[in-house]
Write an enzyme that holds these catalytic residues in place. Structure first.
Site, PDB file in Angstrom:
ATOM      1  N   CYS A 171     -12.710   4.357   6.109  1.00 22.47           N
ATOM      2  CA  CYS A 171     -13.182   4.236   4.653  1.00 22.47           C
ATOM      3  C   CYS A 171     -13.250   5.471   3.926  1.00 22.47           C
ATOM      4  O   CYS A 171     -13.071   6.394   4.517  1.00 22.47           O
ATOM      5  CB  CYS A 171     -14.422   3.361   4.639  1.00 22.47           C
ATOM      6  SG  CYS A 171     -14.107   1.720   5.429  1.00 22.47           S
TER       7      CYS A 171
ATOM      8  N   ARG B 156      -7.563   6.306   1.961  1.00 24.75           N
ATOM      9  CA  ARG B 156      -8.242   5.840   3.300  1.00 24.75           C
ATOM     10  C   ARG B 156      -8.876   4.328   3.327  1.00 24.75           C
ATOM     11  O   ARG B 156      -9.384   3.858   4.417  1.00 24.75           O
ATOM     12  CB  ARG B 156      -9.693   6.483   3.054  1.00 24.75           C
ATOM     13  CG  ARG B 156      -9.371   7.986   3.329  1.00 24.75           C
ATOM     14  CD  ARG B 156     -10.722   8.740   3.243  1.00 24.75           C
ATOM     15  NE  ARG B 156     -11.503   8.533   4.562  1.00 24.75           N
ATOM     16  CZ  ARG B 156     -11.137   9.128   5.590  1.00 24.75           C
ATOM     17  NH1 ARG B 156     -10.444  10.177   5.666  1.00 24.75           N
ATOM     18  NH2 ARG B 156     -11.934   8.965   6.677  1.00 24.75           N
TER      19      ARG B 156
ATOM     20  N   TRP C 160     -12.204   0.044   3.916  1.00 22.60           N
ATOM     21  CA  TRP C 160     -10.962  -0.558   4.810  1.00 22.60           C
ATOM     22  C   TRP C 160     -11.623  -1.324   5.727  1.00 22.60           C
ATOM     23  O   TRP C 160     -12.244  -0.637   6.674  1.00 22.60           O
ATOM     24  CB  TRP C 160     -10.317   0.723   5.427  1.00 22.60           C
ATOM     25  CG  TRP C 160      -9.137   0.021   6.163  1.00 22.60           C
ATOM     26  CD1 TRP C 160      -9.164   0.099   7.656  1.00 22.60           C
ATOM     27  CD2 TRP C 160      -7.855  -0.305   6.105  1.00 22.60           C
ATOM     28  NE1 TRP C 160      -8.192  -0.389   8.184  1.00 22.60           N
ATOM     29  CE2 TRP C 160      -7.004  -0.575   7.293  1.00 22.60           C
ATOM     30  CE3 TRP C 160      -7.104  -0.617   4.710  1.00 22.60           C
ATOM     31  CZ2 TRP C 160      -5.900  -1.247   7.347  1.00 22.60           C
ATOM     32  CZ3 TRP C 160      -5.800  -1.032   4.752  1.00 22.60           C
ATOM     33  CH2 TRP C 160      -5.190  -1.408   6.095  1.00 22.60           C
TER      34      TRP C 160
ATOM     35  N   ASN D 113     -18.748   5.099   6.877  1.00 24.25           N
ATOM     36  CA  ASN D 113     -17.171   5.011   7.240  1.00 24.25           C
ATOM     37  C   ASN D 113     -17.238   5.167   8.799  1.00 24.25           C
ATOM     38  O   ASN D 113     -17.851   6.094   9.403  1.00 24.25           O
ATOM     39  CB  ASN D 113     -16.567   6.250   6.838  1.00 24.25           C
ATOM     40  CG  ASN D 113     -15.128   6.363   7.484  1.00 24.25           C
ATOM     41  OD1 ASN D 113     -14.787   5.622   8.026  1.00 24.25           O
ATOM     42  ND2 ASN D 113     -14.970   7.724   7.617  1.00 24.25           N
ATOM     43  N   GLY D 114     -16.660   4.282   9.581  1.00 25.74           N
ATOM     44  CA  GLY D 114     -16.975   4.309  10.917  1.00 25.74           C
ATOM     45  C   GLY D 114     -17.233   3.029  11.677  1.00 25.74           C
ATOM     46  O   GLY D 114     -17.017   1.782  11.073  1.00 25.74           O
TER      47      GLY D 114
ATOM     48  N   GLU E 231      12.590   1.968  19.900  1.00 22.24           N
ATOM     49  CA  GLU E 231      11.697   2.373  18.591  1.00 22.24           C
ATOM     50  C   GLU E 231      12.292   4.079  18.184  1.00 22.24           C
ATOM     51  O   GLU E 231      12.151   4.052  16.964  1.00 22.24           O
ATOM     52  CB  GLU E 231      10.190   2.455  19.176  1.00 22.24           C
ATOM     53  CG  GLU E 231       8.965   2.989  18.267  1.00 22.24           C
ATOM     54  CD  GLU E 231       8.966   2.313  16.801  1.00 22.24           C
ATOM     55  OE1 GLU E 231       9.619   1.210  16.892  1.00 22.24           O
ATOM     56  OE2 GLU E 231       8.390   2.954  16.082  1.00 22.24           O
TER      57      GLU E 231
ATOM     58  N   LYS F 253      13.307   4.548  14.360  1.00 22.30           N
ATOM     59  CA  LYS F 253      12.498   5.430  13.468  1.00 22.30           C
ATOM     60  C   LYS F 253      13.400   6.500  12.890  1.00 22.30           C
ATOM     61  O   LYS F 253      13.436   6.789  11.630  1.00 22.30           O
ATOM     62  CB  LYS F 253      11.678   6.180  14.319  1.00 22.30           C
ATOM     63  CG  LYS F 253      10.267   5.819  14.780  1.00 22.30           C
ATOM     64  CD  LYS F 253       9.215   5.702  13.598  1.00 22.30           C
ATOM     65  CE  LYS F 253       9.489   4.407  13.103  1.00 22.30           C
ATOM     66  NZ  LYS F 253       8.755   3.040  13.515  1.00 22.30           N
TER      67      LYS F 253
ATOM     68  N   GLU G 258      15.514   4.405  10.077  1.00 21.43           N
ATOM     69  CA  GLU G 258      15.108   4.185   8.871  1.00 21.43           C
ATOM     70  C   GLU G 258      14.678   5.197   7.942  1.00 21.43           C
ATOM     71  O   GLU G 258      14.720   4.915   6.693  1.00 21.43           O
ATOM     72  CB  GLU G 258      13.960   2.953   8.702  1.00 21.43           C
ATOM     73  CG  GLU G 258      12.608   3.620   9.677  1.00 21.43           C
ATOM     74  CD  GLU G 258      11.401   2.692   9.846  1.00 21.43           C
ATOM     75  OE1 GLU G 258      10.794   2.918  10.722  1.00 21.43           O
ATOM     76  OE2 GLU G 258      11.183   1.790   8.981  1.00 21.43           O
TER      77      GLU G 258
ATOM     78  N   HIS H  12      28.024  -1.188  31.003  1.00 20.88           N
ATOM     79  CA  HIS H  12      28.650  -2.369  30.671  1.00 20.88           C
ATOM     80  C   HIS H  12      29.104  -2.299  29.255  1.00 20.88           C
ATOM     81  O   HIS H  12      29.366  -3.314  28.620  1.00 20.88           O
ATOM     82  CB  HIS H  12      27.393  -3.415  30.605  1.00 20.88           C
ATOM     83  CG  HIS H  12      26.818  -3.502  31.989  1.00 20.88           C
ATOM     84  ND1 HIS H  12      27.736  -4.184  32.891  1.00 20.88           N
ATOM     85  CD2 HIS H  12      25.706  -3.152  32.582  1.00 20.88           C
ATOM     86  CE1 HIS H  12      26.922  -4.027  34.223  1.00 20.88           C
ATOM     87  NE2 HIS H  12      25.710  -3.625  33.850  1.00 20.88           N
TER      88      HIS H  12
ATOM     89  N   LYS I 102       6.997  -1.335   2.963  1.00 25.16           N
ATOM     90  CA  LYS I 102       5.907  -1.542   4.003  1.00 25.16           C
ATOM     91  C   LYS I 102       5.464  -2.943   4.476  1.00 25.16           C
ATOM     92  O   LYS I 102       5.447  -3.124   5.552  1.00 25.16           O
ATOM     93  CB  LYS I 102       4.558  -0.778   3.261  1.00 25.16           C
ATOM     94  CG  LYS I 102       3.621  -0.616   4.220  1.00 25.16           C
ATOM     95  CD  LYS I 102       4.021   0.551   5.557  1.00 25.16           C
ATOM     96  CE  LYS I 102       3.020   0.681   6.631  1.00 25.16           C
ATOM     97  NZ  LYS I 102       3.684   1.413   7.687  1.00 25.16           N
TER      98      LYS I 102
HETATM   99  O1  M6R Z   1       3.405  -5.294   9.293  1.00 29.28           O
HETATM  100  P1  M6R Z   1       4.527  -5.575  10.242  1.00 29.28           P
HETATM  101  O2  M6R Z   1       3.974  -4.901  11.791  1.00 29.28           O
HETATM  102  O3  M6R Z   1       4.328  -7.150  10.767  1.00 29.28           O
HETATM  103  O4  M6R Z   1       5.735  -5.292  10.045  1.00 29.28           O
HETATM  104  C1  M6R Z   1       6.879  -5.465  10.708  1.00 29.28           C
HETATM  105  C2  M6R Z   1       7.891  -4.427  10.512  1.00 29.28           C
HETATM  106  O5  M6R Z   1       8.350  -4.859   9.031  1.00 29.28           O
HETATM  107  C3  M6R Z   1       7.532  -3.053  10.646  1.00 29.28           C
HETATM  108  O6  M6R Z   1       7.359  -2.596  11.784  1.00 29.28           O
HETATM  109  C4  M6R Z   1       8.962  -2.136  10.214  1.00 29.28           C
HETATM  110  O7  M6R Z   1      10.022  -2.408  11.160  1.00 29.28           O
HETATM  111  C5  M6R Z   1       8.501  -0.838   9.941  1.00 29.28           C
HETATM  112  N1  M6R Z   1       9.127  -0.072   8.847  1.00 29.28           N
HETATM  113  C6  M6R Z   1       8.974   0.163  11.137  1.00 29.28           C
HETATM  114  O8  M6R Z   1       8.676   1.490  10.766  1.00 29.28           O
END
Ligand code: M6R
Length: 611
Positions: A2, A27, A75, A99-100, A484, A488, A491, A507, A606
C-alpha cells in the site's frame, strides 16, 4: 503493498496528502483515505472505495481542514476492498495507516475481542489502532504507546499514527516495509516511497527496520524500538519524478523483476511455522478433512499463470501423491470435461478476473468440485466465487509481462502441495521441516541470483538481439520454465520463441536448429541433469548458439555450451524460482535493446476479460 503519506507543517494538509497518494497509486488503488487533526480535539476521517478520484469527490463534498494528517492508498491484504476496510483506521482517538502484514493478527484479534473492543473491519491494521488506544488509555504518550505495541506485534509494517491528544505530531515506525521521511523548512513529511515527496523536498531520511520517529513541523526525532536515539544523515535525492516512480529502474517490468525477493518474502510471511517445521494450513483455507478426501487435483489457468500451474502439478504429484492435471482454462470451458465432488480445482490467476479462468472455475464448481483460488488481487471475481482463497502478496504488477506474480504463484502452489502431502501422510515431518527451511532462505537466493546474472544476461541479449528465433528447452520442473522463458520473449520483444520439453526435441523440433538459432537449455543439477546435458550436446553438435542455465561451478555444462549462466545449488523444488530469473532478464534486455514498449507491449492487456 500500500502507500502511506503524512504531513506536519503550516499548510493545509489535505491537498498535499492527496497529491502524495496520487504519486503512490502504483502501490495500490482499491481504496483510499485521509485522517486530519481538525482542531477542537478531533480527528476527521474521509475514506472511499476505488480509485483516488472517489476520495477526491468525497473531499469536495466534505472538505478536511487542518495542518497535520496522514493518508493511505490501499492494496488489500486482509479484508476485501470496502469503505470499512479502507485506512485510516480509528479507535478511541487514535488513527492509523499501515502498509504491511501483521502475522499474529488472528491471536491479537481474539485478545482484543476478549477485552471487549468493538472491531469494525476485517483488517489487521484496525487492531493496531485498538492496541495503541489501550496503551494511551493507561496514560502513556503516543510515542511510548506505539513503542509498547510494536514490541508485541509480529510481521511487516510501515505505520503512521495520529493521537487526538497530541495534535502537533505524527508517530511513524517501520519493519520490513519501506518508510521515508522528508525534511523542509518548518515542514516534515513521510511516505512509503520517494516519489510522493519529490515536489516538496529532496532532503530525505530513510528509516531502517525496527526504528520509529516522531515527526513535528521542526523536524524528525528517530529512535529504535527499544528507545535508543538514532542519528541518521539526510540523503539528497536527484531522481526525476518519473524515475522515482519506478524506483530508478527504466521500466516497471525491470523494477518488478528485482522486487521478487520482497514479493516472495511477503507471500511467505505468516505462512511458514519455522518453530514446528510446518505450513500454516489455516492460511490456505481448506479443511484438513478436505485435504484427505481429494481424489484428484485439476489446475486451471491461462498464460503465465498456466506455467505456474504446471509447476504446481509437479509439486502436488511428488509431494502429495494426488493424481493431478493442468488445463488451459480456455480449453477446459464448455467441452464437457468430467468433473466431480472428489476434485479439488485450483484456479490460478494474478488478476483474479481472467474471463476464461473464471468461467472454467464456475463450470467446475457447478459440477461439484471444490474451488481453491490462488490470486493476487484481493476481492477479485475468482476469489469471490471460490470456496477458499490463498492469496499471493506480490503487490500491484504494472508491467503487462508477469514476473513477480509468477514466482509468488509458484511459491503458493508449493506450499499447498506440501500442506496436502503432510495432511495425507505422503510427506514426512522431516521432509516438510526441511522444505520450510529451504523456503525461508529462498528470497535471499533469488536476490543473489538476480544480482549475479544480470550483467551476463544483458551481454547475451545484446549479442543475440537480432536472432529471429530462440528455443528454450527444459525437463521436469524446468519444462514450464522453458515455456515461460519463450512466452516472456515473445510478448515483449516480438521475437519468435518456442519452449519445448527437452525430451521432445528428437521428435521434430531439432530440425529447427542451425547456427542462427540461440538455444537456451535449462540444466540445473536435478533429477534430469544427465539428460539435459545430452540436450546441450545435441544442440551444440548442430552448431546452435547454446546457452546453459546451470548450477554454480558446473564445468561439464560450461564445456558443452557457449555460455553458462550460473544459479546457486538448491534442492530440486526450488530450481524454478532461480532458473526463471535469467529468462525474465533476457526477455527484458532484448526488448529494451530493440526499443519496444516493454511495459505495454502491442496487442496485449494486463487483464483479459474477454473470450
Ligand atoms: O491475471 P491472470 O494471471 O489470470 O492472467 C493470465 C494471463 O493473461 C497472463 O499471465 C499473461 O499471459 C501475461 N501477460 C504473461 O506475462
Amino acid at each position: 503493498m500500500c502507500g502511506i503519506v503524512g504531513y506536519v507543517g503550516p499548510e493545509a494538509c489535505a491537498p498535499i496528502l492527496l497529491d502524495g497518494l496520487r504519486r503512490l497509486e502504483y502501490r495500490g488503488y482499491d481504496s483510499a483515505g485521509l485522517a486530519v487533526h481538525g482542531g477542537a480535539g478531533s480527528i476527521d476521517v474521509r475514506r472511499a472505495v476505488g480509485k483516488l478520484r472517489n476520495l477526491e469527490g468525497a473531499l469536495r463534498e466534505r472538505p478536511l481542514e487542518g495542518q497535520v494528517g496522514i493518508g493511505h492508498t490501499r492494496w488489500a491484504t486482509h479484508g476485501r476492498p470496502s469503505e470499512v476496510n479502507a485506512h485510516p483506521h480509528v479507535a478511541g482517538g487514535i488513527a492509523v495507516v499501515h502498509n504491511g502484514i501483521i502475522e499474529n493478527h488472528l491471536e491479537v484479534r481474539r485478545q482484543l475481542l476478549e477485552k471487549g473492543c468493538e472491531i469494525l473491519s476485517d483488517t489487521d491494521t484496525e487492531l493496531v489502532a485498538h492496541l495503541v488506544h489501550l496503551e494511551v488509555a493507561q496514560g502513556k504518550d503516543i510515542e511510548t504507546a506505539v513503542r509498547a505495541v510494536l514490541n508485541t506485534i509480529e510481521g511487516a509494517y510501515a505505520i503512521a499514527v495520529l493521537s487526538v491528544d497530541e495534535p502537533e505530531r505524527i508517530v511513524v515506525a517501520k519493519s520490513a516495509s519501506p518508510l521515508v521521511i522528508g525534511l523542509a523548512e518548518g515542514e516534515t513529511y513521510c511516505a512509503s516511497d520517494v516519489p510522493a515527496l519529490l515536489p516538496y523536498t529532496r532532503r530525505m531520511v530513510f528509516l531502517e527496520d525496527e526504528e520509529m520517529a516522531v515527526l513535528e513541523a521542526g523536524g524528525a526525532r528517530i529512535t529504535t524500538l527499544k528507545g535508543e536515539p538514532v542519528e541518521r544523515a539526510e540523503t539528497q535525492i536527484d531522481w526525476s519524478p518519473v524515475m522515482a516512480e519506478k524506483a530508478g529502474y527504466k521500466h516497471f517490468m525491470l523494477k518488478e523483476i528485482f522486487e521478487q525477493p520482497r514479493a516472495l518474502e511477503d507471500t511467505l510471511r505468516g505462512r511458514l511455522d519455522r518453530q514446528n517445521g510446518a505450513i500454516r494450513g489455516e492460511e490456505i483455507g481448506l479443511a484438513p478433512e478436505k485435504a484427505k478426501a481429494i481424489d484428484r487435483v485439476v489446475l486451471l489457468a491461462c498464460g503465465t499463470s498456466h506455467h505456474a500451474a504446471m509447476t504446481g502439478r509437479y509439486f502436488i504429484e511428488t509431494m502429495a501423491r494426488i493424481p493431478t492435471v493442468v488445463e488451459l482454462a480456455s480449453e477446459f470451458r464448455g467441452r464437457g470435461a468430467v468433473i466431480g465432488e472428489g476434485d479439488l480445482v485450483i484456479a490460478v490467476s494474478q488478476s483474479g478476473e481472467t474471463l476464461d479462468t473464471l468461467m472454467a472455475a464456475k463450470e467446475a464448481k457447478a459440477g461439484g468440485a471444490t474451488v481453491l483460488a490462488i490470486a493476487n488481487v484481493i476481492g477479485s471475481a475468482i476469489p469471490r466465487m471460490a470456496d477458499a482463497v490463498f492469496y499471493t502478496h506480490a503487490g500491484p504488477e504494472i508491467g503487462v509481462a508477469s514476473t513477480k506474480c509468477f514466482t509468488t504463484q509458484v511459491v503458493n502452489l508449493l506450499m499447498v502441495a506440501a500442506w496436502l502431502g503432510h495432511q495425507r501422510g505422503a510427506m514426512s515431518d522431516e521432509a516438510l521441516a526441511e522444505l520450510v527451511e529451504d523456503l525461508a532462505r529462498m528470497p535471499q537466493l533469488v536476490s543473489d541470483t538476480l544480482k549475479g546474472t544480470r550483467q551476463l544476461v544483458a551481454n547475451l541479449a545484446r549479442r543475440y538481439v537480432d536472432a529471429r528465433d530462440v528455443l528454450f528447452l527444459g525437463r521436469g520442473l524446468s519444462f514450464p520454465i522453458a515455456l515461460e522463458g519463450a512466452l516472456k520473449l515473445k510478448e515483449i520483444s516480438y521475437v519468435h520463441a518456442e519452449g519445448y520439453a527437452a525430451g521432445e526435441m528428437k521428435h521434430g523440433p531439432i530440425a529447427l536448429i542451425d547456427s542462427t538459432v540461440p538455444v537456451v537449455v535449462l540444466a540445473p543439477k536435478d533429477s534430469s541433469y544427465e539428460r539435459s546435458i545430452g540436450n546441450l550436446e545435441e544442440a551444440k553438435a548442430r552448431e546452435a548458439m547454446v546457452i546453459a542455465i546451470g548450477t554454480e561451478g558446473d564445468e561439464k555444462a560450461r564445456e558443452v555450451s557457449h555460455d553458462l549462466i550460473e544459479i546457486p545449488e538448491v534442492p530440486e523444488a526450488l530450481t524454478p524460482f532461480l532458473t526463471v530469473l535469467p529468462l525474465q532478464l533476457y526477455a527484458y534486455y532484448v526488448a529494451d535493446f530493440k526499443g519496444t514498449d516493454v511495459d505495454q507491449p502491442r496487442n496485449l492487456a494486463k487483464t483479459v476479460t474477454v473470450e
